[in-house]
Design an enzyme around this catalytic site. Structure first.
Site, PDB file in Angstrom:
ATOM      1  N   ARG A   1     -51.501  44.971 -39.361  1.00 58.36           N
ATOM      2  CA  ARG A   1     -51.691  46.471 -38.796  1.00 58.36           C
ATOM      3  C   ARG A   1     -50.511  47.030 -37.859  1.00 58.36           C
ATOM      4  O   ARG A   1     -50.093  46.420 -37.078  1.00 58.36           O
ATOM      5  CB  ARG A   1     -53.097  46.721 -38.304  1.00 58.36           C
ATOM      6  CG  ARG A   1     -54.149  47.067 -39.076  1.00 58.36           C
ATOM      7  CD  ARG A   1     -55.322  46.766 -38.722  1.00 58.36           C
ATOM      8  NE  ARG A   1     -55.675  47.429 -37.328  1.00 58.36           N
ATOM      9  CZ  ARG A   1     -56.927  47.486 -36.517  1.00 58.36           C
ATOM     10  NH1 ARG A   1     -58.110  46.945 -37.127  1.00 58.36           N
ATOM     11  NH2 ARG A   1     -57.015  48.149 -35.403  1.00 58.36           N
TER      12      ARG A   1
ATOM     13  N   LYS B   1     -65.733  42.127 -33.607  1.00 58.41           N
ATOM     14  CA  LYS B   1     -66.564  43.031 -34.217  1.00 58.41           C
ATOM     15  C   LYS B   1     -66.557  43.117 -35.771  1.00 58.41           C
ATOM     16  O   LYS B   1     -67.488  43.092 -36.317  1.00 58.41           O
ATOM     17  CB  LYS B   1     -66.264  44.542 -33.595  1.00 58.41           C
ATOM     18  CG  LYS B   1     -66.471  44.621 -32.268  1.00 58.41           C
ATOM     19  CD  LYS B   1     -66.050  45.745 -31.602  1.00 58.41           C
ATOM     20  CE  LYS B   1     -64.934  46.728 -31.995  1.00 58.41           C
ATOM     21  NZ  LYS B   1     -63.799  45.967 -31.539  1.00 58.41           N
TER      22      LYS B   1
ATOM     23  N   ARG C   1     -67.271  55.156 -29.248  1.00 58.06           N
ATOM     24  CA  ARG C   1     -66.216  54.838 -28.269  1.00 58.06           C
ATOM     25  C   ARG C   1     -66.084  55.615 -27.052  1.00 58.06           C
ATOM     26  O   ARG C   1     -65.223  55.212 -26.251  1.00 58.06           O
ATOM     27  CB  ARG C   1     -64.808  54.776 -29.223  1.00 58.06           C
ATOM     28  CG  ARG C   1     -64.423  53.312 -29.567  1.00 58.06           C
ATOM     29  CD  ARG C   1     -63.367  53.637 -30.451  1.00 58.06           C
ATOM     30  NE  ARG C   1     -62.136  52.589 -30.409  1.00 58.06           N
ATOM     31  CZ  ARG C   1     -62.103  51.703 -31.579  1.00 58.06           C
ATOM     32  NH1 ARG C   1     -63.099  51.787 -32.383  1.00 58.06           N
ATOM     33  NH2 ARG C   1     -61.200  50.960 -31.403  1.00 58.06           N
TER      34      ARG C   1
ATOM     35  N   ARG D   1     -54.296  49.865 -26.213  1.00 63.87           N
ATOM     36  CA  ARG D   1     -55.735  49.999 -26.788  1.00 63.87           C
ATOM     37  C   ARG D   1     -56.706  49.231 -25.764  1.00 63.87           C
ATOM     38  O   ARG D   1     -57.611  49.788 -25.427  1.00 63.87           O
ATOM     39  CB  ARG D   1     -55.620  49.134 -28.293  1.00 63.87           C
ATOM     40  CG  ARG D   1     -55.130  50.176 -29.182  1.00 63.87           C
ATOM     41  CD  ARG D   1     -54.665  49.178 -30.407  1.00 63.87           C
ATOM     42  NE  ARG D   1     -55.857  48.650 -30.997  1.00 63.87           N
ATOM     43  CZ  ARG D   1     -55.620  47.434 -32.044  1.00 63.87           C
ATOM     44  NH1 ARG D   1     -54.542  46.896 -32.004  1.00 63.87           N
ATOM     45  NH2 ARG D   1     -56.928  46.894 -32.486  1.00 63.87           N
TER      46      ARG D   1
ATOM     47  N   ARG E   1     -53.163  38.523 -36.400  1.00 67.53           N
ATOM     48  CA  ARG E   1     -54.076  39.059 -37.144  1.00 67.53           C
ATOM     49  C   ARG E   1     -53.398  39.568 -38.714  1.00 67.53           C
ATOM     50  O   ARG E   1     -52.122  40.353 -38.272  1.00 67.53           O
ATOM     51  CB  ARG E   1     -55.209  40.187 -36.674  1.00 67.53           C
ATOM     52  CG  ARG E   1     -55.883  40.721 -37.977  1.00 67.53           C
ATOM     53  CD  ARG E   1     -57.036  41.459 -37.394  1.00 67.53           C
ATOM     54  NE  ARG E   1     -56.641  42.813 -36.560  1.00 67.53           N
ATOM     55  CZ  ARG E   1     -57.454  43.554 -36.035  1.00 67.53           C
ATOM     56  NH1 ARG E   1     -58.668  43.192 -36.068  1.00 67.53           N
ATOM     57  NH2 ARG E   1     -56.772  44.738 -35.348  1.00 67.53           N
TER      58      ARG E   1
HETATM   59  P1  AP5 Z   1     -61.440  41.429 -35.526  1.00 70.77           P
HETATM   60  O1  AP5 Z   1     -62.954  40.921 -36.232  1.00 70.77           O
HETATM   61  O2  AP5 Z   1     -60.866  42.123 -36.346  1.00 70.77           O
HETATM   62  O3  AP5 Z   1     -61.686  42.146 -34.287  1.00 70.77           O
HETATM   63  P2  AP5 Z   1     -62.312  43.478 -34.008  1.00 70.77           P
HETATM   64  O4  AP5 Z   1     -63.181  43.447 -32.873  1.00 70.77           O
HETATM   65  O5  AP5 Z   1     -62.887  44.202 -35.271  1.00 70.77           O
HETATM   66  O6  AP5 Z   1     -60.907  44.394 -33.820  1.00 70.77           O
HETATM   67  P3  AP5 Z   1     -60.121  45.599 -34.090  1.00 70.77           P
HETATM   68  O7  AP5 Z   1     -58.551  45.518 -33.693  1.00 70.77           O
HETATM   69  O8  AP5 Z   1     -60.373  45.936 -35.461  1.00 70.77           O
HETATM   70  O9  AP5 Z   1     -60.892  46.529 -33.303  1.00 70.77           O
HETATM   71  P4  AP5 Z   1     -60.533  48.154 -32.676  1.00 70.77           P
HETATM   72  O10 AP5 Z   1     -61.727  48.537 -32.104  1.00 70.77           O
HETATM   73  O11 AP5 Z   1     -59.242  48.098 -32.111  1.00 70.77           O
HETATM   74  O12 AP5 Z   1     -60.077  48.511 -34.154  1.00 70.77           O
HETATM   75  P5  AP5 Z   1     -60.585  49.605 -35.249  1.00 70.77           P
HETATM   76  O13 AP5 Z   1     -60.040  49.566 -36.391  1.00 70.77           O
HETATM   77  O14 AP5 Z   1     -61.881  50.271 -34.858  1.00 70.77           O
HETATM   78  O15 AP5 Z   1     -61.073  40.027 -34.868  1.00 70.77           O
HETATM   79  C1  AP5 Z   1     -59.560  40.223 -34.554  1.00 70.77           C
HETATM   80  C2  AP5 Z   1     -58.781  38.827 -34.965  1.00 70.77           C
HETATM   81  O16 AP5 Z   1     -59.436  37.699 -34.112  1.00 70.77           O
HETATM   82  C3  AP5 Z   1     -58.592  38.467 -36.570  1.00 70.77           C
HETATM   83  O17 AP5 Z   1     -57.637  37.594 -36.766  1.00 70.77           O
HETATM   84  C4  AP5 Z   1     -59.786  37.231 -36.474  1.00 70.77           C
HETATM   85  O18 AP5 Z   1     -59.575  36.406 -37.386  1.00 70.77           O
HETATM   86  C5  AP5 Z   1     -59.963  36.660 -35.084  1.00 70.77           C
HETATM   87  N1  AP5 Z   1     -61.252  36.398 -34.635  1.00 70.77           N
HETATM   88  C6  AP5 Z   1     -62.348  37.048 -34.808  1.00 70.77           C
HETATM   89  N2  AP5 Z   1     -63.279  36.319 -34.270  1.00 70.77           N
HETATM   90  C7  AP5 Z   1     -62.846  35.023 -33.652  1.00 70.77           C
HETATM   91  C8  AP5 Z   1     -63.440  33.977 -32.916  1.00 70.77           C
HETATM   92  N3  AP5 Z   1     -64.690  33.943 -32.615  1.00 70.77           N
HETATM   93  N4  AP5 Z   1     -62.644  32.912 -32.639  1.00 70.77           N
HETATM   94  C9  AP5 Z   1     -61.346  33.088 -32.901  1.00 70.77           C
HETATM   95  N5  AP5 Z   1     -60.575  34.131 -33.302  1.00 70.77           N
HETATM   96  C10 AP5 Z   1     -61.451  35.126 -34.053  1.00 70.77           C
HETATM   97  O19 AP5 Z   1     -59.761  51.145 -34.480  1.00 70.77           O
HETATM   98  C11 AP5 Z   1     -58.277  51.391 -34.436  1.00 70.77           C
HETATM   99  C12 AP5 Z   1     -58.110  52.813 -34.168  1.00 70.77           C
HETATM  100  O20 AP5 Z   1     -58.484  53.705 -34.798  1.00 70.77           O
HETATM  101  C13 AP5 Z   1     -58.084  52.931 -32.486  1.00 70.77           C
HETATM  102  O21 AP5 Z   1     -57.277  52.474 -31.657  1.00 70.77           O
HETATM  103  C14 AP5 Z   1     -58.258  54.444 -32.603  1.00 70.77           C
HETATM  104  O22 AP5 Z   1     -57.008  55.122 -32.620  1.00 70.77           O
HETATM  105  C15 AP5 Z   1     -59.044  54.613 -33.849  1.00 70.77           C
HETATM  106  N6  AP5 Z   1     -60.435  54.774 -33.771  1.00 70.77           N
HETATM  107  C16 AP5 Z   1     -61.405  53.993 -34.256  1.00 70.77           C
HETATM  108  N7  AP5 Z   1     -62.434  54.330 -34.145  1.00 70.77           N
HETATM  109  C17 AP5 Z   1     -62.531  55.248 -33.371  1.00 70.77           C
HETATM  110  C18 AP5 Z   1     -63.649  55.841 -32.801  1.00 70.77           C
HETATM  111  N8  AP5 Z   1     -64.851  55.821 -32.887  1.00 70.77           N
HETATM  112  N9  AP5 Z   1     -63.223  57.164 -31.659  1.00 70.77           N
HETATM  113  C19 AP5 Z   1     -61.749  57.306 -31.610  1.00 70.77           C
HETATM  114  N10 AP5 Z   1     -60.940  56.707 -32.193  1.00 70.77           N
HETATM  115  C20 AP5 Z   1     -61.093  55.721 -32.980  1.00 70.77           C
END
Ligand code: AP5
Length: 228
Positions: free
Chosen positions: A160, A13, A88, A171, A127
Site C-alpha cells: 500500500r 482490525k 474515526r 497515521r 504488509r
Molecule cells: P491489518 O489487519 O491490515 O491491520 P488494520 O488494523 O486493518 O490496519 P490498516 O492499516 O488497514 O488500518 P488503517 O486504519 O490505517 O487503514 P484504513 O485502510 O482503514 O494488519 C496489519 C498487518 O499486521 C498485516 O500484515 C497483518 O498480516 C499483520 N497482523 C495482523 N494481526 C496480527 C497479529 N495478531 N500478529 C501479528 N501480525 C498481525 O485507512 C487508510 C486511510 O484511508 C486512512 O489513513 C485515511 O486516510 C483514510 N480513511 C479510512 N477510513 C477513514 C475514515 N473513517 N475517516 C477518514 N479517513 C479515512
C-alpha cells in the site's frame, strides 16, 4: 449485530474483520477499502482522497459518512455488519449514532484493539496485499509462497502507498489526535471492550468472538418486529 473495530493502523482490525465476516456473514464495511476502490476506479472522490491518504491524513468526515450511509442500505447489511476503520472522529461517531437511530438501531459493541505504536511500524511496513482479492500477507511472518504472487488468486501482491515508515508515523499521530477520543466516547456508552491485539492472530480472534454480546440490539429489534 452492529460491531465497530476500533484501533490504530496495523492493529489487526482488517485481519479479524475478514475472519469474522467469513464465519458470521456480517459484511466488513471498511472505509479504507471503499476509498481504495474509488482510487482504483479513478473516480473524482478517489482522486481527491488519494492525496490525503498518501499523506496519512483523514479524508473529510462528510465523504466517509456518505459512503457508510449508502453502504448500509444494501440488503447484505440486514443481519448486521462490522465497521472497520469507521468512525474515526467524534463527528463521524455522532453521525453514525444519528443514522442508526433513524432506523431504530444502535451499535452493539465496540472492540478496541490495544497495541503499542512500536509494534505497528514493523507490521505495516511488512504488509503486502493482493491487488485483486485483498488477501493479506506479511513479508516476514506470512509471505506468499511465490514472491509477489497471491496464493489464492495468482494476481500481483502489492504494498500500500501509505505503508511506508514516514506515512505510518503520521497515521499513528492522526490516530492518537483524532480517533483515540472515541475510546472515551464509547466507554461512556458502556459499549467498549478492549482486547490485547499483540497476541497471535488465532488468540486475538478467540477474544473477538468471546467479546460479542450474547444477543444484539439488532436481533432484539428484528424479533420484536416479527412478533408484531
Ligand atoms: P491489518 O489487519 O491490515 O491491520 P488494520 O488494523 O486493518 O490496519 P490498516 O492499516 O488497514 O488500518 P488503517 O486504519 O490505517 O487503514 P484504513 O485502510 O482503514 O494488519 C496489519 C498487518 O499486521 C498485516 O500484515 C497483518 O498480516 C499483520 N497482523 C495482523 N494481526 C496480527 C497479529 N495478531 N500478529 C501479528 N501480525 C498481525 O485507512 C487508510 C486511510 O484511508 C486512512 O489513513 C485515511 O486516510 C483514510 N480513511 C479510512 N477510513 C477513514 C475514515 N473513517 N475517516 C477518514 N479517513 C479515512
Amino acid at each position: 449485530m452492529i460491531l465497530i473495530f476500533l484501533g490504530p493502523p496495523g492493529s489487526g482490525k482488517g485481519t479479524q474483520a475478514k475472519r469474522l465476516t467469513a464465519e458470521k456473514s456480517w459484511p466488513q464495511l471498511s472505509t479504507g477499502d471503499m476509498l481504495r476502490a474509488n482510487i482504483a476506479q479513478g473516480t473524482e472522490l478517489g482522486i481527491a482522497a488519494k492525496k490525503m491518504m498518501d499523506q496519512g491524513n483523514l479524508v473529510p468526515d462528510a465523504v466517509v459518512v456518505g459512503m457508510i450511509r449508502e453502504r448500509i442500505k444494501n440488503s447484505d447489511c440486514l443481519k448486521g455488519f462490522i465497521l472497520d476503520g469507521f468512525p474515526r472522529t467524534i463527528s463521524q461517531a455522532e453521525s453514525l449514532d444519528q443514522m442508526l437511530s433513524e432506523k431504530g438501531l444502535r451499535v452493539d459493541r465496540v472492540i478496541e484493539f490495544q497495541i503499542q505504536d512500536g509494534e505497528l511500524v514493523g507490521r505495516l511496513s511488512g504488509r503486502r496485499t493482493c491487488s485483486s482479492c485483498a488477501t493479506m500477507y506479511h513479508v516476514k511472518t506470512s509471505p506468499p509462497k511465490v514472491d509477489g504472487v497471491c496464493d489464492k488468486c495468482g494476481n500481483p501482491v502489492i504494498q500500500r502507498a501509505d505503508d511506508n515508515v514516514e506515512v505510518i508515523e503520521k497515521r499513528l499521530k492522526v490516530y492518537h489526535a483524532q480517533t483515540s477520543p472515541l475510546i472515551q466516547y464509547y466507554s461512556q456508552q458502556g459499549k467498549l471492550l478492549p482486547i490485547d491485539a499483540t497476541k497471535a492472530m488465532d488468540q486475538v480472534y478467540s477474544r473477538v468472538v468471546a467479546s460479542l454480546p450474547k444477543r444484539s440490539f439488532f436481533g432484539q429489534f428484528l424479533s420484536r418486529a416479527f412478533a408484531r
